[in-house]
Design an enzyme around this catalytic site. Sequence first.
Site, short mmCIF file in Angstrom:
data_model
loop_
_atom_site.label_atom_id
_atom_site.label_comp_id
_atom_site.label_asym_id
_atom_site.label_seq_id
_atom_site.Cartn_x
_atom_site.Cartn_y
_atom_site.Cartn_z
CG HIS A 1 -1.61 1.31 1.45
ND1 HIS A 1 -2.55 1.81 0.58
CD2 HIS A 1 -1.48 2.22 2.44
CE1 HIS A 1 -2.97 2.98 1.03
NE2 HIS A 1 -2.33 3.26 2.15
CG HIS B 1 -7.03 3.61 -5.78
ND1 HIS B 1 -7.51 3.06 -4.60
CD2 HIS B 1 -5.74 3.21 -5.88
CE1 HIS B 1 -6.54 2.37 -4.02
NE2 HIS B 1 -5.46 2.43 -4.78
#
Length: 265
Positions: free
Chosen positions: A46, A102
């Site tokens: 991430h 996203h």
Amino acid sequence: MTDPEDVLPDGADYQRGRVFMTGDANAAVLGAFDAGAEGVLVNDSHWIMRNLLLDQLDRRARVIKGFHKPLCMVQGLDESYSAAMFVGYHSCAGTEGGVLNHTLLGKEVQNVFLNGEPTGETRLNAGLAGSMGVPVALVAGDTAVCEEAKRVLGQVETVSVKDGIDKFTANLLHPAEAQDRIQEGARRALSDLGRFKPYVVEPPITIGVEWNSTTIASTCELIPGVKLLGSRETEFATDDFAEAMRVLVAMLLLALQVGQKAIYG
């Protein structure tokens, strides 16, 4: 986690978010060893890719941390692995009801296309894994990404830990319950690996990106082989999925560098 404040380093709740992220990752690790795995490699994937709290992970696992990775979220994977598991994934950019939806970058990227079709991180990374002969056995995240995974991969174990209401709103499970379900999902998936097949995208592989800025697009065109298709669109074609991913990562890094100056581009 439902808000940038939960997942970005400067966010008010990021440190608490790291605890939850680590718990979810560790649940998958524990489930893998429950199923008899000989080894597990965790790729901290991430944003800054330095999120997981190492001391809370099962000591039997190895971990890759750090930002510059040529294969990004699939760094470290190769033909020697039996399966890949995607934990904490988000749905494709623009997915209605997808929590924090996203594709790779939330601000700079409008859409990513694989062979002309809008694609999310699940399909991109499954394609890269598939090019190595490695199937995706588990996808965990919100309901939207679980549905996306089933559409793309067909036979895959999914664990939904929240139902999206809006991009920044969700109906969530308690973290302990979510982790229990991820652990059980991983154990169930890896106990029956024969039902999963690698997701193979036949060449040529074409990666297209619609950026939020003309400046980012024109800068990415400087990379050999990258073509400018429109004022904000680039495309790269190859027969090698790994090469496609490396070029995509290079474009993303360029986008991050010029993005701040390109916000009005």
